[in-house]
Design an enzyme around this catalytic site. Sequence first.
Site, PDB file in Angstrom:
ATOM      1  N   CYS A  73       0.860  -1.177   0.000  1.00  0.00           N
ATOM      2  CA  CYS A  73       0.000   0.000   0.000  1.00  0.00           C
ATOM      3  C   CYS A  73       0.893   1.223   0.000  1.00  0.00           C
ATOM      4  CB  CYS A  73      -0.907  -0.010   1.237  1.00  0.00           C
ATOM      5  SG  CYS A  73      -1.892   1.500   1.454  1.00  0.00           S
ATOM      6  N   ASN A  74       0.748   2.068  -1.019  1.00  0.00           N
ATOM      7  CA  ASN A  74       1.594   3.257  -1.105  1.00  0.00           C
ATOM      8  C   ASN A  74       1.324   4.223   0.040  1.00  0.00           C
ATOM      9  OD1 ASN A  74       3.126   3.432  -3.964  1.00  0.00           O
ATOM     10  ND2 ASN A  74       1.195   2.345  -4.235  1.00  0.00           N
ATOM     11  N   CYS A 183      -1.068   3.734  -6.532  1.00  0.00           N
ATOM     12  CA  CYS A 183      -1.888   3.021  -5.549  1.00  0.00           C
ATOM     13  C   CYS A 183      -2.036   1.603  -6.062  1.00  0.00           C
ATOM     14  CB  CYS A 183      -3.255   3.681  -5.389  1.00  0.00           C
ATOM     15  SG  CYS A 183      -4.441   2.733  -4.392  1.00  0.00           S
ATOM     16  N   THR A 184      -1.836   0.618  -5.194  1.00  0.00           N
ATOM     17  CA  THR A 184      -1.859  -0.772  -5.660  1.00  0.00           C
ATOM     18  C   THR A 184      -3.247  -1.223  -6.101  1.00  0.00           C
ATOM     19  OG1 THR A 184      -2.075  -1.543  -3.357  1.00  0.00           O
ATOM     20  CG2 THR A 184       0.153  -1.458  -4.302  1.00  0.00           C
TER      21      THR A 184
END
Length: 266
Positions: A73-74, A183-184
Amino acid sequence: MSANILVFDSGVGGLSILAAVRELLPSANYCYLFDNARLPYGELDEQELIQGCVSLISQAVIQCQADIVVVACNSASTLILPALRACLKVPVVGVVPAIKPAAVLSKKKHLGLLATPGTVNRQYTQDLIDQFASDCRVDRFGSSELVYLAEDKMAQRPVDSEALHRILAPIKASGLDTLILGCTHFPILREELQSYLGEGVHLLDSSNAIAARVVSLLEPSMSGKIGKSQALYTTDSISEGLRKTLAAWGFRSATAFRDSLMPTGS
Protein backbone atom coordinates in the site's frame (compact mmCIF):
# COMPACT_ATOMS: atom_id res chain seq x y z
CA MET A 1 10.38 -25.39 4.31
CA SER A 2 8.43 -22.85 2.26
CA ALA A 3 8.54 -19.23 3.35
CA ASN A 4 5.49 -17.60 4.93
CA ILE A 5 4.83 -14.25 3.28
CA LEU A 6 2.44 -11.70 4.79
CA VAL A 7 1.08 -9.19 2.27
CA PHE A 8 -0.82 -6.23 3.71
CA ASP A 9 -3.06 -3.57 2.21
CA SER A 10 -6.11 -1.48 3.05
CA GLY A 11 -8.19 -3.43 0.53
CA VAL A 12 -7.81 -5.73 -2.45
CA GLY A 13 -5.22 -3.57 -4.23
CA GLY A 14 -2.33 -5.48 -2.71
CA LEU A 15 -3.36 -8.52 -4.71
CA SER A 16 -1.61 -6.88 -7.67
CA ILE A 17 1.62 -7.09 -5.67
CA LEU A 18 0.90 -10.57 -4.32
CA ALA A 19 0.37 -11.86 -7.86
CA ALA A 20 3.80 -10.61 -8.96
CA VAL A 21 5.50 -12.12 -5.89
CA ARG A 22 3.66 -15.43 -6.24
CA GLU A 23 4.75 -15.70 -9.87
CA LEU A 24 8.37 -15.73 -8.71
CA LEU A 25 7.79 -17.70 -5.50
CA PRO A 26 4.90 -20.10 -6.20
CA SER A 27 5.81 -22.53 -3.42
CA ALA A 28 5.66 -19.91 -0.65
CA ASN A 29 2.68 -19.73 1.71
CA TYR A 30 0.78 -16.44 1.49
CA CYS A 31 -1.28 -14.64 4.08
CA TYR A 32 -3.12 -11.67 2.59
CA LEU A 33 -4.39 -9.24 5.22
CA PHE A 34 -6.56 -6.36 4.09
CA ASP A 35 -7.77 -3.68 6.49
CA ASN A 36 -11.06 -2.97 4.72
CA ALA A 37 -12.59 -1.63 7.95
CA ARG A 38 -10.43 1.50 7.57
CA LEU A 39 -10.47 1.80 3.78
CA PRO A 40 -9.35 4.11 2.14
CA TYR A 41 -6.01 4.84 3.78
CA GLY A 42 -5.43 7.91 1.62
CA GLU A 43 -7.89 9.90 3.74
CA LEU A 44 -6.83 8.77 7.24
CA ASP A 45 -5.03 10.94 9.77
CA GLU A 46 -1.32 10.10 9.62
CA GLN A 47 -0.95 9.14 13.28
CA GLU A 48 -4.08 6.98 13.15
CA LEU A 49 -2.69 5.23 10.08
CA ILE A 50 0.70 4.54 11.67
CA GLN A 51 -0.68 3.24 14.97
CA GLY A 52 -3.42 1.16 13.36
CA CYS A 53 -1.18 -0.48 10.77
CA VAL A 54 1.67 -1.27 13.16
CA SER A 55 -0.74 -2.87 15.64
CA LEU A 56 -2.57 -4.89 13.01
CA ILE A 57 0.51 -6.12 11.14
CA SER A 58 2.40 -7.00 14.33
CA GLN A 59 -0.43 -9.25 15.44
CA ALA A 60 -0.77 -10.83 11.99
CA VAL A 61 2.97 -11.62 11.84
CA ILE A 62 2.55 -13.77 14.95
CA GLN A 63 -0.63 -15.48 13.76
CA CYS A 64 0.73 -16.21 10.27
CA GLN A 65 4.28 -16.97 11.49
CA ALA A 66 5.47 -14.63 8.77
CA ASP A 67 9.07 -14.68 7.55
CA ILE A 68 8.66 -11.38 5.70
CA VAL A 69 6.08 -8.58 5.46
CA VAL A 70 5.14 -6.78 2.25
CA VAL A 71 3.29 -3.53 2.87
CA ALA A 72 1.49 -3.46 -0.48
CA CYS A 73 0.00 0.00 0.00
CA ASN A 74 1.59 3.26 -1.11
CA SER A 75 -0.29 5.38 1.44
CA ALA A 76 0.86 3.17 4.30
CA SER A 77 4.40 2.64 3.01
CA THR A 78 5.14 6.36 2.87
CA LEU A 79 4.47 6.59 6.61
CA ILE A 80 4.67 3.39 8.64
CA LEU A 81 7.87 1.60 7.59
CA PRO A 82 10.25 3.02 10.24
CA ALA A 83 7.82 2.30 13.11
CA LEU A 84 6.97 -1.13 11.76
CA ARG A 85 10.60 -2.16 11.28
CA ALA A 86 11.34 -1.07 14.84
CA CYS A 87 8.67 -3.49 16.11
CA LEU A 88 9.43 -6.53 13.96
CA LYS A 89 12.37 -8.89 13.63
CA VAL A 90 11.45 -10.01 10.10
CA PRO A 91 12.22 -8.03 6.92
CA VAL A 92 9.66 -5.45 5.80
CA VAL A 93 9.29 -4.43 2.15
CA GLY A 94 7.31 -1.34 1.24
CA VAL A 95 5.87 0.04 -1.97
CA VAL A 96 6.73 3.42 -3.44
CA PRO A 97 5.44 5.08 -6.63
CA ALA A 98 7.48 4.08 -9.68
CA ILE A 99 8.71 7.62 -10.31
CA LYS A 100 12.33 6.70 -11.06
CA PRO A 101 11.63 4.19 -13.89
CA ALA A 102 8.86 6.43 -15.24
CA ALA A 103 11.26 9.34 -15.63
CA VAL A 104 13.60 7.11 -17.64
CA LEU A 105 10.80 5.67 -19.77
CA SER A 106 8.99 8.90 -20.69
CA LYS A 107 9.92 10.26 -24.11
CA LYS A 108 8.05 13.51 -23.58
CA LYS A 109 9.45 13.91 -20.05
CA HIS A 110 5.85 14.46 -19.03
CA LEU A 111 4.66 12.13 -16.28
CA GLY A 112 1.48 11.74 -14.32
CA LEU A 113 1.13 10.34 -10.82
CA LEU A 114 -2.28 8.83 -10.11
CA ALA A 115 -2.62 7.96 -6.43
CA THR A 116 -4.74 8.55 -3.34
CA PRO A 117 -4.78 12.13 -2.00
CA GLY A 118 -2.53 11.14 0.91
CA THR A 119 0.21 9.77 -1.36
CA VAL A 120 -0.08 12.61 -3.88
CA ASN A 121 0.35 15.33 -1.25
CA ARG A 122 2.95 13.71 0.99
CA GLN A 123 6.44 15.20 1.25
CA TYR A 124 7.88 11.73 0.65
CA THR A 125 6.40 11.82 -2.86
CA GLN A 126 7.81 15.28 -3.55
CA ASP A 127 11.24 14.05 -2.46
CA LEU A 128 11.04 11.17 -4.97
CA ILE A 129 10.12 13.60 -7.73
CA ASP A 130 12.95 15.97 -6.80
CA GLN A 131 15.45 13.11 -6.68
CA PHE A 132 14.47 11.10 -9.76
CA ALA A 133 12.30 13.28 -12.02
CA SER A 134 13.64 16.81 -11.68
CA ASP A 135 13.94 17.02 -15.48
CA CYS A 136 10.30 16.05 -16.00
CA ARG A 137 6.93 17.70 -15.71
CA VAL A 138 5.00 15.66 -13.15
CA ASP A 139 1.25 16.18 -12.92
CA ARG A 140 -0.44 14.77 -9.82
CA PHE A 141 -3.93 13.34 -9.74
CA GLY A 142 -5.46 12.31 -6.42
CA SER A 143 -8.46 10.01 -6.23
CA SER A 144 -10.00 7.92 -3.48
CA GLU A 145 -13.04 7.19 -5.62
CA LEU A 146 -10.92 5.08 -7.94
CA VAL A 147 -10.06 2.82 -4.99
CA TYR A 148 -13.75 2.04 -4.55
CA LEU A 149 -14.15 1.33 -8.27
CA ALA A 150 -11.34 -1.24 -8.02
CA GLU A 151 -13.01 -2.74 -4.96
CA ASP A 152 -16.27 -2.96 -6.94
CA LYS A 153 -14.55 -4.84 -9.74
CA MET A 154 -13.02 -7.36 -7.35
CA ALA A 155 -16.41 -7.82 -5.67
CA GLN A 156 -17.80 -8.69 -9.13
CA ARG A 157 -19.90 -5.53 -9.25
CA PRO A 158 -20.05 -3.37 -12.42
CA VAL A 159 -17.43 -0.64 -12.68
CA ASP A 160 -19.07 2.78 -13.02
CA SER A 161 -17.66 3.85 -16.39
CA GLU A 162 -19.10 7.36 -16.11
CA ALA A 163 -17.27 7.94 -12.82
CA LEU A 164 -14.10 6.37 -14.24
CA HIS A 165 -14.11 8.64 -17.29
CA ARG A 166 -14.76 11.72 -15.14
CA ILE A 167 -11.72 10.90 -12.99
CA LEU A 168 -9.50 10.18 -15.98
CA ALA A 169 -10.57 13.09 -18.22
CA PRO A 170 -7.97 15.57 -16.81
CA ILE A 171 -5.26 12.93 -17.26
CA LYS A 172 -6.19 12.35 -20.88
CA ALA A 173 -6.34 16.10 -21.54
CA SER A 174 -2.88 16.72 -20.05
CA GLY A 175 -0.98 15.12 -22.94
CA LEU A 176 1.34 13.03 -20.75
CA ASP A 177 2.86 9.83 -22.11
CA THR A 178 3.58 7.93 -18.86
CA LEU A 179 1.18 7.44 -15.96
CA ILE A 180 2.43 6.08 -12.64
CA LEU A 181 -0.16 3.99 -10.84
CA GLY A 182 0.73 5.11 -7.32
CA CYS A 183 -1.89 3.02 -5.55
CA THR A 184 -1.86 -0.77 -5.66
CA HIS A 185 -5.61 -0.77 -6.28
CA PHE A 186 -5.20 0.90 -9.64
CA PRO A 187 -3.55 -1.95 -11.63
CA ILE A 188 -6.77 -3.90 -11.01
CA LEU A 189 -8.37 -1.36 -13.38
CA ARG A 190 -5.50 -1.47 -15.88
CA GLU A 191 -7.71 -2.67 -18.73
CA GLU A 192 -10.27 0.10 -18.12
CA LEU A 193 -7.58 2.76 -17.68
CA GLN A 194 -5.75 1.77 -20.87
CA SER A 195 -8.95 1.62 -22.86
CA TYR A 196 -9.90 5.19 -21.97
CA LEU A 197 -6.43 6.78 -22.03
CA GLY A 198 -5.28 5.01 -25.20
CA GLU A 199 -2.16 3.07 -26.10
CA GLY A 200 -0.12 6.27 -26.25
CA VAL A 201 -0.06 6.41 -22.46
CA HIS A 202 2.24 3.92 -20.76
CA LEU A 203 0.94 2.65 -17.40
CA LEU A 204 3.62 1.86 -14.85
CA ASP A 205 3.42 0.29 -11.38
CA SER A 206 5.85 -1.13 -8.82
CA SER A 207 4.73 -4.77 -8.66
CA ASN A 208 7.65 -6.39 -10.49
CA ALA A 209 10.25 -4.37 -8.59
CA ILE A 210 8.67 -5.30 -5.26
CA ALA A 211 8.54 -8.98 -6.23
CA ALA A 212 12.24 -8.93 -7.12
CA ARG A 213 13.04 -7.33 -3.77
CA VAL A 214 11.13 -10.02 -1.87
CA VAL A 215 12.99 -12.75 -3.75
CA SER A 216 16.32 -11.14 -2.87
CA LEU A 217 15.45 -11.33 0.84
CA LEU A 218 14.25 -14.93 0.87
CA GLU A 219 15.73 -18.30 0.01
CA PRO A 220 13.38 -19.64 -2.69
CA SER A 221 11.93 -23.05 -1.85
CA MET A 222 12.74 -25.79 -4.33
CA SER A 223 9.86 -28.03 -3.25
CA GLY A 224 8.01 -27.61 -6.52
CA LYS A 225 4.69 -27.57 -4.68
CA ILE A 226 2.20 -24.72 -4.83
CA GLY A 227 2.01 -23.00 -1.46
CA LYS A 228 -1.13 -22.35 0.57
CA SER A 229 -2.89 -18.99 0.57
CA GLN A 230 -5.26 -17.52 3.14
CA ALA A 231 -7.00 -14.13 3.26
CA LEU A 232 -7.84 -12.10 6.36
CA TYR A 233 -10.05 -9.02 6.53
CA THR A 234 -10.94 -6.59 9.33
CA THR A 235 -14.65 -6.02 8.72
CA ASP A 236 -17.20 -8.42 10.19
CA SER A 237 -17.92 -9.89 6.75
CA ILE A 238 -17.24 -9.48 3.02
CA SER A 239 -19.51 -9.74 0.00
CA GLU A 240 -20.13 -13.05 -1.69
CA GLY A 241 -18.70 -11.61 -4.89
CA LEU A 242 -15.40 -10.75 -3.21
CA ARG A 243 -15.32 -14.15 -1.56
CA LYS A 244 -15.68 -15.79 -4.99
CA THR A 245 -12.93 -13.57 -6.41
CA LEU A 246 -10.54 -14.50 -3.61
CA ALA A 247 -11.29 -18.19 -4.20
CA ALA A 248 -10.53 -17.70 -7.90
CA TRP A 249 -7.20 -16.15 -6.89
CA GLY A 250 -6.31 -19.34 -5.06
CA PHE A 251 -7.20 -18.44 -1.48
CA ARG A 252 -8.36 -21.53 0.38
CA SER A 253 -9.97 -19.47 3.13
CA ALA A 254 -11.10 -15.91 3.84
CA THR A 255 -11.83 -15.09 7.47
CA ALA A 256 -12.25 -12.05 9.72
CA PHE A 257 -9.20 -10.89 11.63
CA ARG A 258 -9.90 -8.79 14.69
CA ASP A 259 -7.28 -6.26 15.73
CA SER A 260 -7.29 -6.29 19.53
CA LEU A 261 -6.97 -2.48 19.50
CA MET A 262 -9.86 -1.93 17.09
CA PRO A 263 -13.29 -1.29 18.64
CA THR A 264 -15.78 -4.11 18.14
CA GLY A 265 -18.20 -3.44 15.33
CA SER A 266 -15.78 -1.57 13.03
